[in-house]
Design a protein around this motif. Sequence first.
Motif, PDB file in Angstrom:
ATOM      1  N   MET A   1      44.852  35.118  -3.217  1.00 28.25           N
ATOM      2  CA  MET A   1      46.073  34.337  -3.079  1.00 28.25           C
ATOM      3  C   MET A   1      46.045  33.565  -1.768  1.00 28.25           C
ATOM      4  N   ASP A   2      46.698  32.444  -1.740  1.00 30.73           N
ATOM      5  CA  ASP A   2      46.771  31.632  -0.531  1.00 30.73           C
ATOM      6  C   ASP A   2      48.078  31.810   0.217  1.00 30.73           C
ATOM      7  N   GLY A   3      48.994  32.584  -0.324  1.00 33.37           N
ATOM      8  CA  GLY A   3      50.273  32.797   0.330  1.00 33.37           C
ATOM      9  C   GLY A   3      51.071  33.864  -0.396  1.00 33.37           C
ATOM     10  N   VAL A   4      52.275  34.106   0.077  1.00 35.73           N
ATOM     11  CA  VAL A   4      53.160  35.102  -0.530  1.00 35.73           C
ATOM     12  C   VAL A   4      54.169  34.366  -1.397  1.00 35.73           C
ATOM     13  N   GLU A   5      54.156  34.661  -2.694  1.00 38.78           N
ATOM     14  CA  GLU A   5      55.067  33.995  -3.618  1.00 38.78           C
ATOM     15  C   GLU A   5      56.499  34.486  -3.394  1.00 38.78           C
ATOM     16  N   PRO A   6      57.468  33.568  -3.373  1.00 36.62           N
ATOM     17  CA  PRO A   6      58.872  33.988  -3.167  1.00 36.62           C
ATOM     18  C   PRO A   6      59.364  34.972  -4.219  1.00 36.62           C
ATOM     19  N   VAL A   7      58.774  34.954  -5.410  1.00 39.65           N
ATOM     20  CA  VAL A   7      59.230  35.863  -6.461  1.00 39.65           C
ATOM     21  C   VAL A   7      58.974  37.320  -6.096  1.00 39.65           C
ATOM     22  N   LEU A   8      58.036  37.547  -5.144  1.00 35.49           N
ATOM     23  CA  LEU A   8      57.708  38.912  -4.743  1.00 35.49           C
ATOM     24  C   LEU A   8      58.584  39.425  -3.604  1.00 35.49           C
ATOM     25  N   TYR A   9      59.409  38.569  -3.040  1.00 34.31           N
ATOM     26  CA  TYR A   9      60.211  38.971  -1.886  1.00 34.31           C
ATOM     27  C   TYR A   9      61.097  40.188  -2.168  1.00 34.31           C
ATOM     28  N   PRO A  10      61.827  40.260  -3.310  1.00 34.90           N
ATOM     29  CA  PRO A  10      62.644  41.466  -3.570  1.00 34.90           C
ATOM     30  C   PRO A  10      61.813  42.742  -3.605  1.00 34.90           C
ATOM     31  N   LEU A  11      60.591  42.649  -4.133  1.00 41.84           N
ATOM     32  CA  LEU A  11      59.727  43.822  -4.180  1.00 41.84           C
ATOM     33  C   LEU A  11      59.260  44.204  -2.775  1.00 41.84           C
ATOM     34  N   LEU A  12      58.877  43.212  -1.968  1.00 44.31           N
ATOM     35  CA  LEU A  12      58.403  43.487  -0.616  1.00 44.31           C
ATOM     36  C   LEU A  12      59.530  43.994   0.279  1.00 44.31           C
ATOM     37  N   ARG A  13      60.732  43.495   0.063  1.00 42.10           N
ATOM     38  CA  ARG A  13      61.881  43.961   0.858  1.00 42.10           C
ATOM     39  C   ARG A  13      62.434  45.286   0.348  1.00 42.10           C
ATOM     40  N   LYS A  14      61.944  45.703  -0.830  1.00 36.72           N
ATOM     41  CA  LYS A  14      62.442  46.917  -1.498  1.00 36.72           C
ATOM     42  C   LYS A  14      63.941  46.817  -1.768  1.00 36.72           C
ATOM     43  N   ASP A  15      64.310  45.689  -2.385  1.00 41.39           N
ATOM     44  CA  ASP A  15      65.699  45.522  -2.813  1.00 41.39           C
ATOM     45  C   ASP A  15      65.885  46.301  -4.113  1.00 41.39           C
ATOM     46  N   LEU A  16      65.985  47.618  -3.993  1.00 42.09           N
ATOM     47  CA  LEU A  16      66.017  48.490  -5.161  1.00 42.09           C
ATOM     48  C   LEU A  16      67.444  48.652  -5.678  1.00 42.09           C
ATOM     49  N   GLN A  26      64.271  43.694  -9.296  1.00 43.99           N
ATOM     50  CA  GLN A  26      64.279  42.476 -10.092  1.00 43.99           C
ATOM     51  C   GLN A  26      63.193  41.535  -9.599  1.00 43.99           C
ATOM     52  N   ILE A  27      62.264  41.208 -10.503  1.00 44.84           N
ATOM     53  CA  ILE A  27      61.187  40.256 -10.211  1.00 44.84           C
ATOM     54  C   ILE A  27      61.344  39.104 -11.193  1.00 44.84           C
ATOM     55  N   GLY A  28      61.729  37.947 -10.669  1.00 45.22           N
ATOM     56  CA  GLY A  28      62.006  36.816 -11.543  1.00 45.22           C
ATOM     57  C   GLY A  28      63.263  37.095 -12.350  1.00 45.22           C
ATOM     58  N   LEU A  40      51.414  47.443  -2.801  1.00 48.49           N
ATOM     59  CA  LEU A  40      50.959  46.110  -3.192  1.00 48.49           C
ATOM     60  C   LEU A  40      50.004  45.575  -2.135  1.00 48.49           C
ATOM     61  N   PHE A  41      48.809  45.168  -2.570  1.00 50.04           N
ATOM     62  CA  PHE A  41      47.807  44.596  -1.673  1.00 50.04           C
ATOM     63  C   PHE A  41      47.498  43.180  -2.142  1.00 50.04           C
ATOM     64  N   LEU A  42      47.620  42.206  -1.248  1.00 49.70           N
ATOM     65  CA  LEU A  42      47.299  40.810  -1.532  1.00 49.70           C
ATOM     66  C   LEU A  42      46.076  40.427  -0.706  1.00 49.70           C
ATOM     67  N   SER A  43      45.092  39.821  -1.326  1.00 48.91           N
ATOM     68  CA  SER A  43      43.866  39.421  -0.620  1.00 48.91           C
ATOM     69  C   SER A  43      43.653  37.925  -0.753  1.00 48.91           C
ATOM     70  N   THR A  44      42.989  37.355   0.243  1.00 48.89           N
ATOM     71  CA  THR A  44      42.694  35.928   0.237  1.00 48.89           C
ATOM     72  C   THR A  44      41.357  35.686   0.910  1.00 48.89           C
ATOM     73  N   PRO A  53      57.626  32.563   8.200  1.00 54.61           N
ATOM     74  CA  PRO A  53      58.321  33.575   9.024  1.00 54.61           C
ATOM     75  C   PRO A  53      59.087  34.607   8.202  1.00 54.61           C
ATOM     76  N   ASP A  54      59.711  34.189   7.093  1.00 54.11           N
ATOM     77  CA  ASP A  54      60.479  35.145   6.309  1.00 54.11           C
ATOM     78  C   ASP A  54      59.587  36.154   5.604  1.00 54.11           C
ATOM     79  N   ALA A  55      58.308  35.800   5.401  1.00 50.88           N
ATOM     80  CA  ALA A  55      57.376  36.740   4.760  1.00 50.88           C
ATOM     81  C   ALA A  55      56.645  37.591   5.788  1.00 50.88           C
ATOM     82  N   SER A  56      56.408  37.038   6.990  1.00 48.53           N
ATOM     83  CA  SER A  56      55.653  37.783   7.996  1.00 48.53           C
ATOM     84  C   SER A  56      56.378  39.039   8.452  1.00 48.53           C
ATOM     85  N   SER A  57      57.692  39.070   8.313  1.00 55.34           N
ATOM     86  CA  SER A  57      58.455  40.242   8.741  1.00 55.34           C
ATOM     87  C   SER A  57      58.422  41.377   7.713  1.00 55.34           C
TER      88      SER A  57
END
Length: 407
Positions: A1-16, A26-28, A40-44, A53-57
């Motif tokens: 991947m070349d970046g972090v998709e916004p659709v994954l933000y709830p999963l990364l933030r653990k908005d359970l 909720q994903i999508g 979750l592991f993302l490689s590039t 910035p919103d993903a780096s945190s």
Amino acid sequence: MDGVEPVLYPLLRKDLIAQGPRYAVQIGEKMIDYNEEFRLFLSTRNPNPFIPPDASSIVTEVNFTTTASGLRGQLLALTIQHEKPDLEEQKTKLLQQEEDKKIQLAKLEDSLLETLATSQGNILENKDLIESLNQTKASSALIQESLAESFRLQSFLDKERDAYLPLAESASKMYFIISDLSKINNMYRFSLAAFLRLFQRALQSEQDSGNTEERIKLLIGSLKHTVYEYVCRCLFKADQLMFALHFVRGMHPELFQENEWETFTGVIIGDTIRKSDSQRSARDQIPSWIEQDRVWAVASLKVSLPDLYQTLCFEDESLWRTFSQSSICEQDFPSPVVKRISLFQQVLVVQAVRPDRLQSAMALFACKTLGKLIFHHGISAQKLNSFFCPMFLFYFIVLIQSLSFSI
């Protein structure tokens, strides 16, 4: 991947979202069950991916790219494990003890805060509390002393380990030199695992020495020999001399003075001559014994390296008569001149005045610099000359120039 998709933000933030005994995220547009052990592991392949910035945190970036400092530390550890295993074992134990003591100190601090927070009544009248505080203070002081002693011992061990640092630095430099070959041909790719095997093979070689410094010098020479032989067996014949010079420049940059390598590869091509002087005026500035087709090359050398040109004393035709007529001119430099110029400057002179012997001069330079032992697998200075045709000179300069920008 070349970046972090916004659709994954709830999963990364653990908005359970709690749904009875289970959790969902909720994903999508879909609600998906969440397992607490999910990772979750993302490689590039991009060495410098852009992470907003919103993903780096909410993500942890781990760079697995091999760096010079990281490889140097790894090679140093391998060297110490082989040369002084007791030293490395002692270092590991000290680090483990230091971490244990830091954990104990943190637990004592937490215990102290908990004791103070849960105490009732007047603290000064609580003898049990005061006694506990005194014990905690004494234990903390002992741990602090142990940490200070551990730090002093580590400093002493680090000094002994640093004695082998030149070997690790040289080996790290060699790896990045051979990794640059992939820019010439995709077939010239050497893995770090293969290089580490070569490094360990060099460490296992029989190199008896009376002291550590001499031992390190012998190991560096053995590693150069091993790496050069290994790489040359993997190269096409037309690229072996190119690698020899690239290896020399990477391992011994002190052999090249300012602008010399750029002049050799054609990065400096004497633009000032073209702007200020015509070919006729250039002929007037160059001694008459130099052939007409070499006037421009000698004039470029004069402009690019004026100190070297002044040292050569080209105006003395009798001094250079033997050189200009010799069939092995790279070995027939005037004795007063050869004592005042370096080995690579001799190559520059041959390139400017006698390009017909340039291949032999480069092979001779590589032999003298790296040592004749590295050529004993069918790659002697004489055999190197037979590997190349006249068209090789242009091909060689293109190859070596593409590598020069990476050093």
